[in-house]
Design an enzyme around this catalytic site. Sequence first.
Site, PDB file in Angstrom:
ATOM      1  N   TYR B 285       0.868  -1.180   0.000  1.00  0.00           N
ATOM      2  CA  TYR B 285       0.000   0.000   0.000  1.00  0.00           C
ATOM      3  C   TYR B 285       0.904   1.230   0.000  1.00  0.00           C
ATOM      4  O   TYR B 285       1.677   1.432   0.932  1.00  0.00           O
ATOM      5  CB  TYR B 285      -0.862   0.011   1.253  1.00  0.00           C
ATOM      6  N   HIS B 296      -6.866   0.293  -2.252  1.00  0.00           N
ATOM      7  CA  HIS B 296      -6.516  -0.960  -2.910  1.00  0.00           C
ATOM      8  C   HIS B 296      -4.994  -1.114  -2.845  1.00  0.00           C
ATOM      9  O   HIS B 296      -4.279  -0.135  -3.002  1.00  0.00           O
ATOM     10  CB  HIS B 296      -7.000  -0.815  -4.359  1.00  0.00           C
ATOM     11  N   LYS B 327      -3.376  -5.809  -9.729  1.00  0.00           N
ATOM     12  CA  LYS B 327      -2.146  -5.345  -9.118  1.00  0.00           C
ATOM     13  C   LYS B 327      -1.009  -5.555 -10.115  1.00  0.00           C
ATOM     14  O   LYS B 327      -1.159  -6.274 -11.092  1.00  0.00           O
ATOM     15  CB  LYS B 327      -1.848  -6.125  -7.835  1.00  0.00           C
TER      16      LYS B 327
END
Lengths: 350, 350
Positions: B285, B296, B327
């Site tokens: 993060y 997210h 991701k």
Amino acid sequence: MTLEGRFDEAAGVIRVGGDARQRYHDSRGYGYPLEGNEIALAPVEAAHLLYRGDLGAVVTKSGERLEFRSFMAREPGAKFGVRFLVYADLRERGFYLSPAREPWVDPPDGEADFAVFPRGKGPGDGEIEYALRVLGERTDVPTAELEAGVLAIVDEESEITYFEVSARDPSGSSTAALPEGCDADLLEDRVVVWEPPLELYERGFYGQPLEGREYDEPTLQCSLLEAASLAERGVIDLEPETVRKRGREVEGERFVRRLAVYTALRERDVVPKTGYKFGADFRTYADVESVENLGHSELLVRVHPDDHVFEPRDLALDVRLAHGVRKTMVFALVSDGGEIDWWSIERLTP
Amino acid sequence: MTLEGRFDEAAGVIRVGGDARQRYHDSRGYGYPLEGNEIALAPVEAAHLLYRGDLGAVVTKSGERLEFRSFMAREPGAKFGVRFLVYADLRERGFYLSPAREPWVDPPDGEADFAVFPRGKGPGDGEIEYALRVLGERTDVPTAELEAGVLAIVDEESEITYFEVSARDPSGSSTAALPEGCDADLLEDRVVVWEPPLELYERGFYGQPLEGREYDEPTLQCSLLEAASLAERGVIDLEPETVRKRGREVEGERFVRRLAVYTALRERDVVPKTGYKFGADFRTYADVESVENLGHSELLVRVHPDDHVFEPRDLALDVRLAHGVRKTMVFALVSDGGEIDWWSIERLTP
């Protein structure tokens, strides 16, 4: 009034008197009953009652008064920490569970840590929903230890993932009549089949058409696995042993195991195609009528020798990916003699 | 009139006369110009023209007339088959591309098979969109060979996946003031921090609260990596070396590498949490203000020693999974001295 427990170190249980039977066992499924109103708690049960503040303390034989922190710090037995986390998690989700052994329950088959009862049921009701095995994320799982049941894997940050392990026999209805004696060339690590009858691709789903020019009967590129299977059945004009030999040259024993699984799937009328894009050996289609109307592939299959040792991390990766693409992860474990054991592993939310 | 080419075996090119320059090179980007209207084609270019039916045949010095099938069967050079497939695929997608060497183009840096031109451009325009390297799915990639560019991996059924490799320096803005001297216990392979100030979790995003009872300041379970980092900065009252020693006991050298990456990420104000559920080492993060308003996570990080050898199959699995959960897959390659090289690998659709 808060009760206290006495640590019976010889038996490895914590005895609680007073109204413990009614308070902890009958109404909330902890422990097993002894004489009178006394009950015996497993350390993990006692830890949970200490943690909740329901039990005031556990007193050892030498007179030490343990509260939650000091009880945990004694770490009674291996993997006590991860077992506590899973016990507390399932309790939090509203399930009752007991150590998977006498006298708590009739022990389920195989290696298990807990017997989990159906929602709303407890240890006295004689029903077990599933046997649960608890693993840390660094505990390897030899294939020989795989058995139907539920695995709880606790990661390094203490999050828990539940996996359901089941025996899984793939089967399908993909049958297609095949041509014979098609013209083929072995090129490095693939085989080109020169303009075979269309149904080899369109119904049998063998190979991949060479693109970039239009033909009624496209030239196909086949993997060595597909080619070995086609050569074996006389569909292409290559010697089966020539193709298998090339396979072993480029991939070693892995090719032999994968060919055993490829062949078994085709025999079960399931079409295996490469699972490369998903990092697996195969994706499979159970019911191919034609490639034009191809459905979703149902399984991802990973092939391992039957003495393989799973790392929980790799299991998590495979199962997560399969779940993400709406397929079921299946492991095909191949013995030296070519026998195959099939297991599916899926994520479970208790 | 269909042209034929002459195989100049010494130079490894196919020469074509007639109006080849105008017909193949100027208007469609094949080959490089020689004297007059003659051009020279690389074998892969000639194979493509044969395949399309644009070139009638290639004649060898000994007078043999090769058509597409016999030309392919000669397999000039290693991995010719997979290079042909990628060449044809990019042509099919509307791109021009040349062998990544003189005299076709000014060679790009590093190891590459093709120079791919921007859409609408060709070899004469002096612009290269990217350098492309072609691999079979069984070709391992040592980390030392990773370089910025595009990889095309051809699987056993001849499907092609494109990956973009880039240097990637993670950075973020997650800074949080931390408390000091919190009470902690080392339990097996994790650390319990007893009721620390709330901001350790809520702002710093360290640990995982023990659930099942309500407190303003929840007890946290931390991974050994988190605990080693916190101990090092005096946030918890454990000796840093005690925690690191336990880490090495349960995970060996892997712990040392992962701690180097964990520490580097925290220094870059990025919060690493376990990537276990994704089969990775960390999810990260970049901009944590509070756990309540957590965004997210952006990256999945996998840690490898810097002499690691990638199998294309594993790369495919990692990148596929990261893509599926929106991701970016990042590989952190750690040297013996603790230096870290960061690379992102993403799927690309040309």
